[in-house]
Design an enzyme around this catalytic site. Structure first.
Site, PDB file in Angstrom:
ATOM      1  N   HIS A 157     -20.348  83.776   0.391  1.00  0.00           N
ATOM      2  CA  HIS A 157     -21.285  83.933   1.504  1.00  0.00           C
ATOM      3  C   HIS A 157     -20.581  84.695   2.620  1.00  0.00           C
ATOM      4  O   HIS A 157     -19.404  84.435   2.900  1.00  0.00           O
ATOM      5  CB  HIS A 157     -21.732  82.570   2.058  1.00  0.00           C
ATOM      6  CG  HIS A 157     -22.428  82.674   3.380  1.00  0.00           C
ATOM      7  ND1 HIS A 157     -23.760  82.987   3.490  1.00  0.00           N
ATOM      8  CD2 HIS A 157     -21.960  82.563   4.654  1.00  0.00           C
ATOM      9  CE1 HIS A 157     -24.082  83.057   4.781  1.00  0.00           C
ATOM     10  NE2 HIS A 157     -23.013  82.798   5.507  1.00  0.00           N
ATOM     11  N   PHE A 194     -36.953  79.484  -3.709  1.00  0.00           N
ATOM     12  CA  PHE A 194     -35.646  79.145  -4.289  1.00  0.00           C
ATOM     13  C   PHE A 194     -34.811  78.237  -3.381  1.00  0.00           C
ATOM     14  O   PHE A 194     -33.645  77.986  -3.661  1.00  0.00           O
ATOM     15  CB  PHE A 194     -34.875  80.428  -4.638  1.00  0.00           C
ATOM     16  CG  PHE A 194     -34.736  81.410  -3.489  1.00  0.00           C
ATOM     17  CD1 PHE A 194     -33.755  81.259  -2.523  1.00  0.00           C
ATOM     18  CD2 PHE A 194     -35.608  82.497  -3.392  1.00  0.00           C
ATOM     19  CE1 PHE A 194     -33.630  82.157  -1.475  1.00  0.00           C
ATOM     20  CE2 PHE A 194     -35.492  83.404  -2.330  1.00  0.00           C
ATOM     21  CZ  PHE A 194     -34.500  83.231  -1.379  1.00  0.00           C
ATOM     22  N   ARG A 196     -19.167  92.297   4.537  1.00  0.00           N
ATOM     23  CA  ARG A 196     -20.418  92.412   3.765  1.00  0.00           C
ATOM     24  C   ARG A 196     -20.345  93.601   2.802  1.00  0.00           C
ATOM     25  O   ARG A 196     -20.856  93.527   1.685  1.00  0.00           O
ATOM     26  CB  ARG A 196     -21.648  92.492   4.680  1.00  0.00           C
ATOM     27  CG  ARG A 196     -22.043  91.098   5.193  1.00  0.00           C
ATOM     28  CD  ARG A 196     -23.437  91.053   5.793  1.00  0.00           C
ATOM     29  NE  ARG A 196     -24.523  91.052   4.826  1.00  0.00           N
ATOM     30  CZ  ARG A 196     -25.124  89.975   4.339  1.00  0.00           C
ATOM     31  NH1 ARG A 196     -24.728  88.765   4.692  1.00  0.00           N
ATOM     32  NH2 ARG A 196     -26.126  90.076   3.492  1.00  0.00           N
TER      33      ARG A 196
END
Ligand code: UDP
Ligand code: MG
Length: 166
Positions: free
Chosen positions: A125, A58, A91
């Site tokens: 991100h 990917f 995160r």
């Protein structure tokens, strides 16, 4: 332990007008924002950012994704958050990489999707560990763009350096 972490609001997050929502979620961490800017992402920057994924099937799709080719939004918002356990806190709020596996109340669980071509469009991100955070922050920001001294700097003299000025 105080840590720095690179956050990117990716082109799908910008296209879906999620900047405010994402920053509000991140403010729950009570971390400090020490740098922020909008960036037009070159292929070189995208490839360097994701260089550890070069062998993945990917890879080309995520380069296009980060450059904004999938969303007609050729920009990302880049930020550095700083404070206690910044990486884990961000995160956790972001959620799992695969938006279908992410906690539904996390940022990716709330706003992410898997495209028909299989790319995880997950809006944000977040650096995954302190070493990656340092590498990524140095890639996206210059020392002068960050309002605290995160890493040691050197003085460089640049001759015949052409740049745009006001
Ligand atoms: N990605 C994807 N398919 C995968 C793994 C990753 O589309 O099977 C994309 C996704 O957008 C992810 C990015 O590639 O955020 C970087 O992958 P990484 O494994 O570093 O996940 P992250 O650290 O972003 O959670
Ligand atoms: Mg990663």
């Amino acid at each position: 332990m105080n840590q720095a972490v690179l956050i990117l609001i990716k082109p799908d997050g910008l296209k879906k007008s999620l900047t405010g929502n994402i920053l509000t979620r991140l403010s729950e961490t009570k971390l400090e924002i020490v740098a922020a800017k909008m960036v037009r992402v070159s292929r070189e920057l995208a490839c360097e950012h994701y260089k550890h994924l070069k062998e993945k099937p990917f890879f080309e799709e995520i380069i296009k994704y980060l450059q904004g080719d999938l969303h007609e939004r050729k920009k990302v918002m880049a930020l550095v958050y700083w404070g206690k356990d910044a990486i884990t806190k961000c995160r956790d709020l972001a959620g799992a990489t695969n938006p279908e596996e992410a906690d539904p109340t996390s940022i990716r669980g709330s706003y992410g999707r898997i495209t028909t071509s299989g790319v995880y469009e997950n809006a944000i991100h977040v650096s995954s560990n302190p070493e990656e955070a340092e590498r990524e922050i140095k890639l996206w920001f210059e020392p002068k763009d960050i309002i605290v001294d995160l890493y040691p700097v050197k003085n460089a003299v640049e001759k015949e350096f052409k740049r745009k000025v006001w």
